[in-house]
Design an enzyme around this catalytic site. Structure first.
Site, PDB file in Angstrom:
ATOM      1  N   LYS A 194     -19.204  38.176   7.818  1.00 16.59           N
ATOM      2  CA  LYS A 194     -20.624  38.528   8.031  1.00 16.59           C
ATOM      3  C   LYS A 194     -21.485  37.283   7.802  1.00 16.59           C
ATOM      4  O   LYS A 194     -21.073  36.190   8.169  1.00 16.59           O
ATOM      5  CB  LYS A 194     -21.010  39.707   7.138  1.00 16.59           C
ATOM      6  N   HIS A 234     -19.825  45.863  16.129  1.00 17.15           N
ATOM      7  CA  HIS A 234     -19.821  46.226  14.705  1.00 17.15           C
ATOM      8  C   HIS A 234     -21.036  47.112  14.432  1.00 17.15           C
ATOM      9  O   HIS A 234     -22.096  46.920  15.037  1.00 17.15           O
ATOM     10  CB  HIS A 234     -19.871  44.953  13.847  1.00 17.15           C
ATOM     11  N   GLU A 294     -23.132  47.122  12.183  1.00 14.03           N
ATOM     12  CA  GLU A 294     -24.341  46.381  11.781  1.00 14.03           C
ATOM     13  C   GLU A 294     -25.046  45.809  13.012  1.00 14.03           C
ATOM     14  O   GLU A 294     -26.265  45.680  13.027  1.00 14.03           O
ATOM     15  CB  GLU A 294     -23.964  45.292  10.760  1.00 14.03           C
ATOM     16  N   GLU A 301     -14.178  51.999  11.823  1.00 15.23           N
ATOM     17  CA  GLU A 301     -14.937  51.705  10.615  1.00 15.23           C
ATOM     18  C   GLU A 301     -15.998  52.786  10.392  1.00 15.23           C
ATOM     19  O   GLU A 301     -17.079  52.728  11.002  1.00 15.23           O
ATOM     20  CB  GLU A 301     -15.635  50.346  10.744  1.00 15.23           C
TER      21      GLU A 301
HETATM   22  P1  PGA Z   1     -16.376  45.980   3.887  1.00 14.83           P
HETATM   23  O1  PGA Z   1     -16.848  45.684   5.390  1.00 14.83           O
HETATM   24  O2  PGA Z   1     -14.912  45.655   3.816  1.00 14.83           O
HETATM   25  O3  PGA Z   1     -17.224  45.045   3.041  1.00 14.83           O
HETATM   26  O4  PGA Z   1     -16.647  47.421   3.619  1.00 14.83           O
HETATM   27  C1  PGA Z   1     -15.998  45.973   6.486  1.00 14.83           C
HETATM   28  C2  PGA Z   1     -16.672  45.615   7.768  1.00 14.83           C
HETATM   29  O5  PGA Z   1     -17.884  45.813   7.908  1.00 14.83           O
HETATM   30  O6  PGA Z   1     -16.004  45.115   8.703  1.00 14.83           O
END
Ligand code: PGA
Length: 245
Positions: free
Chosen positions: A11, A91, A93, A161
């Site tokens: 990220k 993703h 996000e 996810e």
């Molecule tokens: P995390 O994130 O392992 O910090 O929960 C996973 C991701 O967003 O790919």
């Protein structure tokens, strides 16, 4: 069974000093019996590629066009040229922060595949969608909309996810993970035939050393997409080791 993939999504973390983390990981795991991919912020890709570790380096996003007037964006073609081997697309996000729709994600995945990158397409339900009993419908809809029409199985990875598990320390039960991964496998086989059995399906969302073995043992879990626990060699090392068994 496909070879497992341990993928780290840094990220918006890391810096020039992150080379030390990758070198430490390479020292601990010089020849992992799995694929290992690190996706740092784009400006670090060249630095990490130049280390010559046994790991692949990838991007967290790409644009759907090859070049042009798209300020701030990076094309899949350029990512490939600087040594990246994969791009995460869609993703949650990006879907939330940048309003990316499944159609946008499909266009990006298409660009990634055309450039010769592995496209890691992320899907997953929100907590409200799970509570409303809509998980499989949402995931099925995202796959239908985000996997490009002419996708080729060998360049494709799906990452399941659940949005509510990302960065929260909460994970679905093993049964819940198994249910969604089995469903994704059936969906891929229905679309790609036998090749659908070879497409890797990663689990992502609060994967850490203490839960990784149990999660990776679930049928149709072919590795993980790991955020927080991919930032330190001592956390990601056990995840690479679990993918290697
Ligand atoms: P995390 O994130 O392992 O910090 O929960 C996973 C991701 O967003 O790919």
């Amino acid at each position: 069974m496909p070879r497992k993939l341990a993928a780290g999504n840094w990220k918006m973390n890391g810096g020039p000093g992150s080379a030390a983390m990758l070198n430490a990981l390479a020292e601990a795991h010089p020849a992992p019996d799995c694929d290992v991919l690190i996706c740092p912020p784009a400006p670090l890709i060249t630095t990490l590629v130049s280390l010559g570790t046994p790991f692949q380096i990838g991007a967290q996003d790409c644009h759907s066009a090859e070049s042009g007037a798209h300020t701030g964006d990076t094309s899949a073609k350029l990512l490939k040229e600087i040594g990246a081997s994969a791009a995460i697309v869609g993703h949650s996000e990006r879907r939330t922060d940048h309003g990316e729709t499944s159609a946008t994600v499909a266009a990006k995945a298409n660009a990634a595949m055309s450039a010769g990158l592995l496209a890691i397409i992320c899907v997953g339900e929100t907590e409200a969608e799970r509570d409303g009993g809509r998980t499989l419908k949402v995931v099925g809809g995202q796959i239908a909309g985000s996997v490009p029409e002419d996708a080729e199985a060998q360049n494709l990875v799906i990452a399941y996810e659940p949005v509510w598990a990302i960065g929260t320390g909460r994970t679905p039960t093993i049964e819940q993970i198994a249910e969604v991964h089995d469903f994704i496998r059936e969906t891929l086989i229905a679309r790609f035939g036998d090749a659908g059995a070879e497409i890797r399906i990663l689990y992502g969302g609060s994967v850490k050393p203490s839960n990784v073995e149990e999660i990776f043992a679930v049928p149709n879990v072919d590795g993980g997409l790991v955020g927080g626990a991919s930032l330190k060699a001592e956390d990601f090392g056990p995840i690479v080791a679990a993918a290697s068994t």
